[in-house]
Design a protein around this motif. Structure first.
Motif, mmCIF file in Angstrom:
data_model
loop_
_atom_site.group_PDB
_atom_site.id
_atom_site.type_symbol
_atom_site.label_atom_id
_atom_site.label_comp_id
_atom_site.label_asym_id
_atom_site.label_seq_id
_atom_site.Cartn_x
_atom_site.Cartn_y
_atom_site.Cartn_z
ATOM 1 N N ARG A 1 0.823 -1.213 0.000
ATOM 2 C CA ARG A 1 0.000 0.000 0.000
ATOM 3 C C ARG A 1 0.855 1.260 0.000
ATOM 4 O O ARG A 1 0.543 2.224 -0.713
ATOM 5 N N THR A 2 1.934 1.262 0.783
ATOM 6 C CA THR A 2 2.768 2.463 0.895
ATOM 7 C C THR A 2 3.904 2.492 -0.104
ATOM 8 O O THR A 2 4.398 3.567 -0.451
ATOM 9 N N GLY A 3 4.353 1.319 -0.563
ATOM 10 C CA GLY A 3 5.492 1.283 -1.479
ATOM 11 C C GLY A 3 6.809 1.581 -0.828
ATOM 12 O O GLY A 3 7.796 1.921 -1.517
ATOM 13 N N SER A 4 6.887 1.460 0.466
ATOM 14 C CA SER A 4 8.127 1.720 1.197
ATOM 15 C C SER A 4 8.113 0.890 2.465
ATOM 16 O O SER A 4 7.126 0.221 2.791
ATOM 17 N N GLY A 5 9.207 0.937 3.201
ATOM 18 C CA GLY A 5 9.311 0.180 4.432
ATOM 19 C C GLY A 5 10.504 -0.756 4.415
ATOM 20 O O GLY A 5 11.230 -0.864 3.405
ATOM 21 N N PRO A 6 10.734 -1.472 5.515
ATOM 22 C CA PRO A 6 11.908 -2.352 5.578
ATOM 23 C C PRO A 6 11.836 -3.548 4.642
ATOM 24 O O PRO A 6 12.870 -4.139 4.329
ATOM 25 N N TYR A 7 10.638 -3.925 4.191
ATOM 26 C CA TYR A 7 10.495 -5.083 3.309
ATOM 27 C C TYR A 7 10.159 -4.684 1.870
ATOM 28 O O TYR A 7 9.664 -5.504 1.100
ATOM 29 N N ASP A 8 10.452 -3.447 1.519
ATOM 30 C CA ASP A 8 10.100 -2.971 0.181
ATOM 31 C C ASP A 8 10.838 -3.751 -0.903
ATOM 32 O O ASP A 8 10.248 -4.135 -1.916
ATOM 33 N N LEU A 9 12.116 -4.013 -0.704
ATOM 34 C CA LEU A 9 12.895 -4.735 -1.716
ATOM 35 C C LEU A 9 12.396 -6.163 -1.888
ATOM 36 O O LEU A 9 12.232 -6.640 -3.020
ATOM 37 N N VAL A 10 12.134 -6.842 -0.771
ATOM 38 C CA VAL A 10 11.729 -8.243 -0.843
ATOM 39 C C VAL A 10 10.330 -8.373 -1.438
ATOM 40 O O VAL A 10 10.085 -9.233 -2.305
ATOM 41 N N VAL A 11 9.409 -7.513 -1.018
ATOM 42 C CA VAL A 11 8.010 -7.652 -1.433
ATOM 43 C C VAL A 11 7.801 -7.074 -2.823
ATOM 44 O O VAL A 11 7.321 -7.758 -3.742
ATOM 45 N N ASN A 12 8.127 -5.815 -3.024
ATOM 46 C CA ASN A 12 7.786 -5.114 -4.259
ATOM 47 C C ASN A 12 8.731 -5.394 -5.412
ATOM 48 O O ASN A 12 8.336 -5.242 -6.577
ATOM 49 N N GLU A 13 9.968 -5.768 -5.114
ATOM 50 C CA GLU A 13 10.946 -5.962 -6.181
ATOM 51 C C GLU A 13 11.225 -7.433 -6.501
ATOM 52 O O GLU A 13 11.542 -7.762 -7.642
ATOM 53 N N LEU A 14 11.091 -8.308 -5.497
ATOM 54 C CA LEU A 14 11.459 -9.708 -5.706
ATOM 55 C C LEU A 14 10.248 -10.636 -5.768
ATOM 56 O O LEU A 14 10.091 -11.386 -6.740
ATOM 57 N N ARG A 15 9.378 -10.584 -4.780
ATOM 58 C CA ARG A 15 8.323 -11.597 -4.691
ATOM 59 C C ARG A 15 7.097 -11.268 -5.534
ATOM 60 O O ARG A 15 6.623 -12.122 -6.289
ATOM 61 N N VAL A 16 6.562 -10.082 -5.410
ATOM 62 C CA VAL A 16 5.310 -9.759 -6.102
ATOM 63 C C VAL A 16 5.439 -9.849 -7.617
ATOM 64 O O VAL A 16 4.581 -10.463 -8.285
ATOM 65 N N PRO A 17 6.475 -9.277 -8.247
ATOM 66 C CA PRO A 17 6.593 -9.462 -9.704
ATOM 67 C C PRO A 17 6.719 -10.922 -10.112
ATOM 68 O O PRO A 17 6.162 -11.340 -11.131
ATOM 69 N N ARG A 18 7.430 -11.708 -9.316
ATOM 70 C CA ARG A 18 7.582 -13.132 -9.618
ATOM 71 C C ARG A 18 6.255 -13.867 -9.485
ATOM 72 O O ARG A 18 5.935 -14.742 -10.300
ATOM 73 N N ILE A 19 5.469 -13.511 -8.475
ATOM 74 C CA ILE A 19 4.168 -14.160 -8.279
ATOM 75 C C ILE A 19 3.223 -13.824 -9.423
ATOM 76 O O ILE A 19 2.531 -14.703 -9.958
ATOM 77 N N VAL A 20 3.174 -12.562 -9.808
ATOM 78 C CA VAL A 20 2.294 -12.152 -10.909
ATOM 79 C C VAL A 20 2.719 -12.833 -12.203
ATOM 80 O O VAL A 20 1.870 -13.315 -12.979
ATOM 81 N N LEU A 21 4.022 -12.900 -12.455
ATOM 82 C CA LEU A 21 4.505 -13.573 -13.656
ATOM 83 C C LEU A 21 4.130 -15.052 -13.642
ATOM 84 O O LEU A 21 3.717 -15.610 -14.664
ATOM 85 N N GLY A 22 4.267 -15.707 -12.482
ATOM 86 C CA GLY A 22 3.906 -17.112 -12.396
ATOM 87 C C GLY A 22 2.437 -17.354 -12.692
ATOM 88 O O GLY A 22 2.074 -18.308 -13.389
ATOM 89 N N ALA A 23 1.563 -16.474 -12.182
ATOM 90 C CA ALA A 23 0.136 -16.625 -12.455
ATOM 91 C C ALA A 23 -0.172 -16.420 -13.934
ATOM 92 O O ALA A 23 -0.962 -17.161 -14.525
ATOM 93 N N LEU A 24 0.466 -15.434 -14.562
ATOM 94 C CA LEU A 24 0.222 -15.177 -15.979
ATOM 95 C C LEU A 24 0.754 -16.306 -16.851
ATOM 96 O O LEU A 24 0.096 -16.730 -17.816
#
Length: 371
Positions: free
Chosen positions: A85-108
């Protein structure tokens, strides 16, 4: 005259007694809902298919949420939502840059493979068929290998385009060799297997004569993996799926007569060869694009349509449920591949092949028993 008038009287029906369907009305027959938004338009909706689609969608969302939380670093669902929601925080790299794009790509990728497998199996009328049978995966692999060997393409972002081109060329070659007085599914499968074997030999020849670093890169791509991939691959694949939506709507309706034999479908006024060609072309485009995005991930296109058909119990392969099943299978497989042997990440293609192999043997044994 009086007798004639009395005999003719019962044939006159008052206009008020004739029931006309209202625009936007609907009726129910058993498990099927018939919607009539217009007097000449009818849409069939199977209740079980709708329930299965909703269930698969719920499983997909749960799998995507679990994949965003689990890994070498556990992140609570609250932190994941706050980071998204915020796009920032201590887990920004892991969530927004590594996991979420990979999850969306896997679903597609899973949805594209599921749709492609359903279309190819509808054309061939063979549950053992998949896009690999018509040489799509082998063509994409051969094109990628040749591009790496010759150095024609050096940009990593251009490699998916090379893979798509190779898959399309291989499928076109199969059609050229098959198309003689119409397309016969038996010859279609045999020619596709032959083309695939020849292209696999080209790949193996390159691996034996190439340098160690280039060979390892090709081997990793050949296994199929979502590691290191993200929005750069998910964006083009999502665009292709959106562009193909009108064609998929046509395919869901055009594929129904193909459940009959070719003579019966032709007697119903269906241009069988043209419909088969259109469905095959659509399936090849989806499979080639998915292969270019994540590599040749095996058995997702083979198993997803059959699982969806067994869940919905429909006479034909359901496209929407096949896409959702493929997405659920690949997201779950990628989550298992990431968390099964930490910190080692297993390529998702190796895991799907490990699970899909026994399924293929079971399917072969079942067909042999049925005969």
């Amino acid at each position: 005259m009086r007798g004639a008038r009395r005999a003719a009287a019962p044939t006159e029906v008052p206009r008020e007694a004739v029931s006309r369907p209202r625009a936007g009305g609907g009726r129910s027959r058993g498990g099927t809902i018939i919607l009539r938004p217009r007097p000449r338009l009818s849409v069939l909706i199977d209740r079980r298919s709708v329930l299965v689609a909703l269930l698969l969608l719920a499983l997909l969302l749960v799998g995507m949420a679990a994949s965003a939380c689990l890994g070498q670093t556990y992140i609570s669902p609250t932190e994941v939502w706050r980071t998204l929601r915020t796009g920032s925080g201590p887990y920004d790299l892991v969530v927004n840059e590594l996991r979420v794009p990979r999850i969306v790509l896997g679903a597609l990728v899973g949805a594209a493979f599921g749709l492609s497998g359903a279309l190819v199996q509808t054309v061939t009328r063979n549950p053992l068929a998949s896009p690999d049978v018509i040489g799509v995966g082998h063509g994409a692999a051969a094109a990628t290998v040749l591009a790496l060997a010759t150095g024609v393409v050096s940009s990593p972002g251009a490699m998916p385009l090379v893979s798509v081109g190779g898959g399309l060329v291989a499928a076109a070659l199969v059609h050229v060799l098959v198309w003689r007085r119409g397309m016969q599914t038996g010859r279609f499968v045999l020619v596709g297997v032959g083309i695939g074997v020849a292209l696999s030999a080209v790949v193996q020849l390159y691996l034996t004569d190439s340098e160690l670093g280039a060979a390892e890169q090709v081997k990793l791509w050949l296994t199929g993996s979502l590691n290191g991939r993200g929005w750069q691959q998910a964006g083009p694949l999502g665009v292709v799926l959106l562009v193909c939506l009108p064609a998929l709507a046509w395919a869901s309706r055009a594929a129904r007569p193909l459940g009959f034999d070719a003579d019966t479908a032709a007697a119903l006024g269906v241009r069988v060869d043209r419909v088969r060609l259109g469905l095959t072309l659509l399936g090849v485009v989806l499979a080639a694009t998915a292969t270019g995005a994540a590599g040749p991930i095996g058995f997702v296109a083979l198993t997803s349509p059959q699982l969806a058909r067994r869940l919905t119990r429909t006479p034909q392969l359901p496209l929407l449920c096949s896409a959702l099943t493929g997405a659920v299978v690949l997201v779950a497989a990628d989550l298992t591949a990431r968390t099964l042997l930490p910190p080692l990440e297993i390529p998702v293609g190796a895991l799907t092949s490990l699970v899909g192999g026994p399924y293929l043997l079971w399917l072969l044994g079942r067909r042999a028993t049925a005969r």
